[in-house]
Design a protein around this motif. Structure first.
Motif, PDB file in Angstrom:
ATOM      1  N   GLU A 161       0.815  -1.212   0.000  1.00 34.09           N
ATOM      2  CA  GLU A 161       0.000   0.000   0.000  1.00 34.09           C
ATOM      3  C   GLU A 161       0.850   1.265   0.000  1.00 34.09           C
ATOM      4  O   GLU A 161       0.602   2.196  -0.771  1.00 34.09           O
ATOM      5  CB  GLU A 161      -0.943  -0.010   1.194  1.00 34.09           C
ATOM      6  CG  GLU A 161      -1.967   1.092   1.150  1.00 34.09           C
ATOM      7  CD  GLU A 161      -3.066   0.915   2.180  1.00 34.09           C
ATOM      8  OE1 GLU A 161      -3.498   1.947   2.731  1.00 34.09           O
ATOM      9  OE2 GLU A 161      -3.488  -0.231   2.439  1.00 34.09           O
ATOM     10  N   GLU A 162       1.868   1.319   0.851  1.00 30.87           N
ATOM     11  CA  GLU A 162       2.703   2.517   0.939  1.00 30.87           C
ATOM     12  C   GLU A 162       3.444   2.799  -0.366  1.00 30.87           C
ATOM     13  O   GLU A 162       3.580   3.943  -0.778  1.00 30.87           O
ATOM     14  CB  GLU A 162       3.731   2.368   2.063  1.00 30.87           C
ATOM     15  CG  GLU A 162       3.156   2.461   3.444  1.00 30.87           C
ATOM     16  CD  GLU A 162       4.190   2.253   4.536  1.00 30.87           C
ATOM     17  OE1 GLU A 162       3.802   2.369   5.710  1.00 30.87           O
ATOM     18  OE2 GLU A 162       5.381   1.974   4.242  1.00 30.87           O
TER      19      GLU A 162
ATOM     20  N   THR B 145       2.809   1.451  -3.558  1.00 28.54           N
ATOM     21  CA  THR B 145       2.101   1.392  -4.841  1.00 28.54           C
ATOM     22  C   THR B 145       0.733   2.056  -4.850  1.00 28.54           C
ATOM     23  O   THR B 145       0.208   2.369  -5.914  1.00 28.54           O
ATOM     24  CB  THR B 145       1.898  -0.067  -5.300  1.00 28.54           C
ATOM     25  OG1 THR B 145       0.938  -0.699  -4.456  1.00 28.54           O
ATOM     26  CG2 THR B 145       3.222  -0.831  -5.317  1.00 28.54           C
ATOM     27  N   GLY B 146       0.108   2.219  -3.689  1.00 25.27           N
ATOM     28  CA  GLY B 146      -1.251   2.735  -3.636  1.00 25.27           C
ATOM     29  C   GLY B 146      -2.305   1.657  -3.821  1.00 25.27           C
ATOM     30  O   GLY B 146      -3.498   1.944  -3.809  1.00 25.27           O
ATOM     31  N   TRP B 147      -1.883   0.406  -3.973  1.00 22.70           N
ATOM     32  CA  TRP B 147      -2.806  -0.723  -4.088  1.00 22.70           C
ATOM     33  C   TRP B 147      -2.900  -1.409  -2.735  1.00 22.70           C
ATOM     34  O   TRP B 147      -1.892  -1.547  -2.024  1.00 22.70           O
ATOM     35  CB  TRP B 147      -2.327  -1.714  -5.146  1.00 22.70           C
ATOM     36  CG  TRP B 147      -2.498  -1.194  -6.538  1.00 22.70           C
ATOM     37  CD1 TRP B 147      -1.669  -0.322  -7.207  1.00 22.70           C
ATOM     38  CD2 TRP B 147      -3.559  -1.494  -7.436  1.00 22.70           C
ATOM     39  NE1 TRP B 147      -2.164  -0.066  -8.453  1.00 22.70           N
ATOM     40  CE2 TRP B 147      -3.333  -0.778  -8.630  1.00 22.70           C
ATOM     41  CE3 TRP B 147      -4.694  -2.300  -7.343  1.00 22.70           C
ATOM     42  CZ2 TRP B 147      -4.164  -0.848  -9.724  1.00 22.70           C
ATOM     43  CZ3 TRP B 147      -5.533  -2.372  -8.444  1.00 22.70           C
ATOM     44  CH2 TRP B 147      -5.274  -1.647  -9.611  1.00 22.70           C
ATOM     45  N   ARG B 148      -4.087  -1.851  -2.360  1.00 18.40           N
ATOM     46  CA  ARG B 148      -4.298  -2.521  -1.077  1.00 18.40           C
ATOM     47  C   ARG B 148      -4.533  -4.009  -1.292  1.00 18.40           C
ATOM     48  O   ARG B 148      -5.334  -4.407  -2.127  1.00 18.40           O
ATOM     49  CB  ARG B 148      -5.493  -1.918  -0.340  1.00 18.40           C
ATOM     50  CG  ARG B 148      -5.770  -2.627   0.996  1.00 18.40           C
ATOM     51  CD  ARG B 148      -6.855  -1.929   1.773  1.00 18.40           C
ATOM     52  NE  ARG B 148      -6.311  -0.650   2.265  1.00 18.40           N
ATOM     53  CZ  ARG B 148      -7.057   0.381   2.620  1.00 18.40           C
ATOM     54  NH1 ARG B 148      -8.368   0.324   2.529  1.00 18.40           N
ATOM     55  NH2 ARG B 148      -6.495   1.491   3.068  1.00 18.40           N
TER      56      ARG B 148
ATOM     57  N   TYR C 144      -7.069  -0.701  -5.931  1.00 14.95           N
ATOM     58  CA  TYR C 144      -6.416   0.609  -5.937  1.00 14.95           C
ATOM     59  C   TYR C 144      -7.167   1.527  -4.986  1.00 14.95           C
ATOM     60  O   TYR C 144      -8.386   1.655  -5.065  1.00 14.95           O
ATOM     61  CB  TYR C 144      -6.394   1.205  -7.341  1.00 14.95           C
ATOM     62  CG  TYR C 144      -5.674   2.531  -7.383  1.00 14.95           C
ATOM     63  CD1 TYR C 144      -4.292   2.580  -7.328  1.00 14.95           C
ATOM     64  CD2 TYR C 144      -6.380   3.720  -7.435  1.00 14.95           C
ATOM     65  CE1 TYR C 144      -3.618   3.782  -7.348  1.00 14.95           C
ATOM     66  CE2 TYR C 144      -5.710   4.941  -7.457  1.00 14.95           C
ATOM     67  CZ  TYR C 144      -4.331   4.962  -7.409  1.00 14.95           C
ATOM     68  OH  TYR C 144      -3.666   6.158  -7.413  1.00 14.95           O
TER      69      TYR C 144
ATOM     70  N   ALA D 213      -5.386   4.788  -3.625  1.00 11.76           N
ATOM     71  CA  ALA D 213      -4.887   6.165  -3.704  1.00 11.76           C
ATOM     72  C   ALA D 213      -3.466   6.142  -4.252  1.00 11.76           C
ATOM     73  O   ALA D 213      -2.840   5.091  -4.299  1.00 11.76           O
ATOM     74  CB  ALA D 213      -4.894   6.806  -2.313  1.00 11.76           C
ATOM     75  N   PRO D 214      -2.943   7.310  -4.608  1.00 12.87           N
ATOM     76  CA  PRO D 214      -1.529   7.340  -4.996  1.00 12.87           C
ATOM     77  C   PRO D 214      -0.649   6.852  -3.834  1.00 12.87           C
ATOM     78  O   PRO D 214      -1.033   6.970  -2.672  1.00 12.87           O
ATOM     79  CB  PRO D 214      -1.269   8.824  -5.291  1.00 12.87           C
ATOM     80  CG  PRO D 214      -2.610   9.386  -5.609  1.00 12.87           C
ATOM     81  CD  PRO D 214      -3.585   8.612  -4.747  1.00 12.87           C
ATOM     82  N   PRO D 215       0.521   6.313  -4.143  1.00 12.47           N
ATOM     83  CA  PRO D 215       1.389   5.804  -3.075  1.00 12.47           C
ATOM     84  C   PRO D 215       1.828   6.893  -2.106  1.00 12.47           C
ATOM     85  O   PRO D 215       2.028   8.038  -2.498  1.00 12.47           O
ATOM     86  CB  PRO D 215       2.588   5.221  -3.818  1.00 12.47           C
ATOM     87  CG  PRO D 215       2.501   5.714  -5.209  1.00 12.47           C
ATOM     88  CD  PRO D 215       1.103   6.158  -5.460  1.00 12.47           C
TER      89      PRO D 215
ATOM     90  N   THR E  42       6.330   8.278  -2.240  1.00 12.16           N
ATOM     91  CA  THR E  42       6.468   8.707  -3.629  1.00 12.16           C
ATOM     92  C   THR E  42       7.903   8.589  -4.152  1.00 12.16           C
ATOM     93  O   THR E  42       8.114   8.614  -5.359  1.00 12.16           O
ATOM     94  CB  THR E  42       5.991  10.158  -3.791  1.00 12.16           C
ATOM     95  OG1 THR E  42       6.729  10.987  -2.885  1.00 12.16           O
ATOM     96  CG2 THR E  42       4.497  10.274  -3.495  1.00 12.16           C
TER      97      THR E  42
END
Length: 176
Positions: A92-93, A95-98, A129, A131-133, A136
Motif C-alpha cells: 500500500e505505501e 504502490t497505492g494498491w491494497r 487501488y 490512492a496514490p502511493p 512517492t
C-alpha cells in the motif's frame, strides 16, 4: 564439518537499519579470527498477482548499484510487526494498491556468509487501488506486467533485485 564457535562480538556501527559487527569466530579445526557480520532487520516483500496473470511492479533507480530495474513492493519489518502485516503495508505505501491477505511464497538469505539478512516473500492474489502511493520516492512508475514477460525481463536484467527475482521465479515455477 560442524558449527563454528563464537567467542564474542562487538558492534562497529549501529543505525536503525543496519548494524556492522566484528565477530570472534573459530571454525572447527582452524584458528580463530575476526569476521565481519552485517545485521539487518527482516525484509517482507509481496508478489501481487492479478486475476489476469499480471504482476504489480515498480520501476526504480537504486543508487548503490546505479541501476534501473523493476521490483516488487518490499521493505523492512518494523518492531512488533508480523511479516505478513509488513508485506501488506509495503504494498500500500509503495504502490497505492491494497491487499488484505498474503500467503508465503519464498524465503531466502541473500548473503548467508556475511549477513543475517532474511527476505520473506509473499503472494497476494487480489488488490484494490485506493490512492496514490504514500512513499512517492520509491518508484518512478508502477505498472501491471504480464506474468509471461517476467522470465524474459529477468534474462535481460530488467529485474535484478534479489527479493524480486526470488519471489517471481518461485511464482513462475508454481504457476500452471
Amino acid at each position: 564439518m560442524s558449527e563454528w564457535t563464537i567467542h564474542g562480538s562487538r558492534a562497529i556501527h549501529t543505525s536503525p537499519w543496519v548494524e556492522l559487527d566484528l565477530v570472534d569466530v573459530e571454525p572447527r579445526g582452524h584458528p580463530r579470527y575476526e569476521h565481519h557480520l552485517v545485521k539487518w532487520a527482516p525484509v517482507a516483500a509481496t508478489v501481487v498477482l492479478s486475476e489476469r496473470d499480471q504482476v504489480l511492479m515498480m520501476w526504480r533507480h537504486r543508487f548503490a548499484t546505479d541501476t534501473w530495474n523493476w521490483e516488487i513492493p518490499s521493505g523492512i519489518v518494523e518492531a512488533g510487526e508480523s511479516l505478513e502485516a509488513a508485506a501488506i503495508r509495503e504494498v500500500e505505501e509503495e504502490t497505492g494498491w491494497r491487499v488484505t491477505t498474503v500467503e508465503p511464497l519464498a524465503h531466502n538469505q541473500p548473503a548467508g556468509g556475511m549477513s543475517n539478512a532474511e527476505h520473506h516473500v509473499f503472494l497476494a492474489r487480489e488488490a484494490t487501488y485506493i490512492a496514490p502511493p504514500v512513499d512517492t520516492h520509491e518508484a518512478d512508475r508502477i505498472e501491471w506486467i504480464p506474468l509471461d514477460r517476467i522470465q524474459e525481463m529477468t534474462d535481460r536484467r530488467e529485474i535484478v533485485a534479489g527479493v524480486a527475482v526470488t519471489g517471481l521465479l518461485q511464482l513462475l515455477a508454481r504457476h500452471p
